[in-house]
Write an enzyme that holds these catalytic residues in place. Structure first.
Site, PDB file in Angstrom:
ATOM      1  N   TYR A   1       0.842  -1.202   0.000  1.00 41.86           N
ATOM      2  CA  TYR A   1       0.000   0.000   0.000  1.00 41.86           C
ATOM      3  C   TYR A   1       0.873   1.246   0.000  1.00 41.86           C
ATOM      4  O   TYR A   1       0.572   2.227  -0.683  1.00 41.86           O
ATOM      5  CB  TYR A   1      -0.934  -0.005   1.208  1.00 41.86           C
ATOM      6  CG  TYR A   1      -1.946  -1.122   1.165  1.00 41.86           C
ATOM      7  CD1 TYR A   1      -3.097  -1.009   0.407  1.00 41.86           C
ATOM      8  CD2 TYR A   1      -1.733  -2.295   1.873  1.00 41.86           C
ATOM      9  CE1 TYR A   1      -4.025  -2.041   0.351  1.00 41.86           C
ATOM     10  CE2 TYR A   1      -2.653  -3.335   1.830  1.00 41.86           C
ATOM     11  CZ  TYR A   1      -3.794  -3.194   1.066  1.00 41.86           C
ATOM     12  OH  TYR A   1      -4.706  -4.223   1.007  1.00 41.86           O
TER      13      TYR A   1
ATOM     14  N   ASN B   1     -12.674  -0.735  -4.504  1.00 41.33           N
ATOM     15  CA  ASN B   1     -12.507  -0.946  -5.944  1.00 41.33           C
ATOM     16  C   ASN B   1     -13.762  -1.616  -6.508  1.00 41.33           C
ATOM     17  O   ASN B   1     -14.082  -2.739  -6.144  1.00 41.33           O
ATOM     18  CB  ASN B   1     -11.279  -1.829  -6.184  1.00 41.33           C
ATOM     19  CG  ASN B   1     -11.073  -2.197  -7.633  1.00 41.33           C
ATOM     20  OD1 ASN B   1     -11.729  -1.672  -8.529  1.00 41.33           O
ATOM     21  ND2 ASN B   1     -10.162  -3.119  -7.877  1.00 41.33           N
TER      22      ASN B   1
ATOM     23  N   CYS C   1      -6.603  -5.064  -7.645  1.00 42.17           N
ATOM     24  CA  CYS C   1      -6.352  -4.732  -6.240  1.00 42.17           C
ATOM     25  C   CYS C   1      -5.812  -5.933  -5.472  1.00 42.17           C
ATOM     26  O   CYS C   1      -5.209  -5.760  -4.410  1.00 42.17           O
ATOM     27  CB  CYS C   1      -7.618  -4.188  -5.590  1.00 42.17           C
ATOM     28  SG  CYS C   1      -9.059  -5.250  -5.723  1.00 42.17           S
ATOM     29  N   HIS C   2      -5.973  -7.128  -6.021  1.00 50.05           N
ATOM     30  CA  HIS C   2      -5.426  -8.323  -5.370  1.00 50.05           C
ATOM     31  C   HIS C   2      -3.898  -8.313  -5.365  1.00 50.05           C
ATOM     32  O   HIS C   2      -3.279  -9.057  -4.613  1.00 50.05           O
ATOM     33  CB  HIS C   2      -5.952  -9.605  -6.037  1.00 50.05           C
ATOM     34  CG  HIS C   2      -5.636  -9.721  -7.480  1.00 50.05           C
ATOM     35  ND1 HIS C   2      -6.427  -9.138  -8.462  1.00 50.05           N
ATOM     36  CD2 HIS C   2      -4.622 -10.337  -8.134  1.00 50.05           C
ATOM     37  CE1 HIS C   2      -5.915  -9.408  -9.644  1.00 50.05           C
ATOM     38  NE2 HIS C   2      -4.806 -10.133  -9.468  1.00 50.05           N
TER      39      HIS C   2
ATOM     40  N   GLU D   1      -1.567 -15.913 -11.385  1.00 52.36           N
ATOM     41  CA  GLU D   1      -0.712 -15.003 -12.151  1.00 52.36           C
ATOM     42  C   GLU D   1       0.773 -15.323 -12.016  1.00 52.36           C
ATOM     43  O   GLU D   1       1.619 -14.623 -12.568  1.00 52.36           O
ATOM     44  CB  GLU D   1      -0.963 -13.554 -11.684  1.00 52.36           C
ATOM     45  CG  GLU D   1      -2.351 -13.067 -12.021  1.00 52.36           C
ATOM     46  CD  GLU D   1      -2.635 -11.647 -11.570  1.00 52.36           C
ATOM     47  OE1 GLU D   1      -3.681 -11.134 -11.952  1.00 52.36           O
ATOM     48  OE2 GLU D   1      -1.814 -11.061 -10.832  1.00 52.36           O
TER      49      GLU D   1
END
Length: 167
Positions: free
Chosen positions: A105, A128, A136-137, A163
């Site tokens: 963050y 979000n 946002c993950h 990912e």
């Protein structure tokens, strides 16, 4: 009453609900968080009506391709998030986090030129409206822990592993 198009997609991480407005994705959430999604839509549009439309603008197909392994298929989906100028900055900055990596963050706040705004970034991240597409993950705690995700930490873990991020 604002009319929006909605479609759903079954996936390994649950039913995904996509909402489209004027050729732009304005919401992507999970069916078990539909109450949250509707609250965010009502805050933004007031009274809304969701009309089912199969694969609006190909968005559902692009999300399916992402879930099937085409990790760049979300890159060109146009989004319309609403929100304040700061919120829009945070949400758009999420798209700059490379696939397979994470930012804290604090790093996200610094990218925006607001290095002391990590808490505000965190609150905004939690609001979000277009999960997965605005990733946002990919934002984690200062100690790299998987903190907060509106769709649940198990989904966040799954998305990051999907990912290629090594947890």
């Amino acid at each position: 009453m604002k009319r929006l198009h909605v479609d759903t997609l079954e996936s390994e991480i649950g039913t995904i609900v996509l909402v489209e407005d004027g050729g732009q994705l304005c919401s992507l959430d999970f069916s078990d968080y539909e109450q949250r999604m509707m609250l965010l839509l009502k805050r933004r549009y007031g009274s809304v009506s969701l009309e089912t439309l199969a694969d609006p603008h190909g968005f559902t197909s692009k999300v399916r391709r992402y879930l099937d392994g085409d990790l760049s298929s979300l890159d060109d989906i146009p989004v319309n998030t609403g929100g304040t100028h700061f919120q829009q900055q945070v949400w758009q900055a999420l798209r700059t986090i490379p696939v397979g990596s994470t930012w804290t963050y604090g790093a996200l706040a610094a990218t925006l030129g607001k290095p002391t705004a990590s808490r505000a970034v965190g609150r905004t991240n939690g609001l979000n409206p277009v999960a997965i597409v605005l990733p946002c993950h990919r934002v984690v705690g200062a100690d790299a822990s998987l903190t907060g995700y509106a769709g649940g930490l198990e989904r966040k873990r799954w998305l990051l592993q999907h990912e290629g991020y090594a947890l």
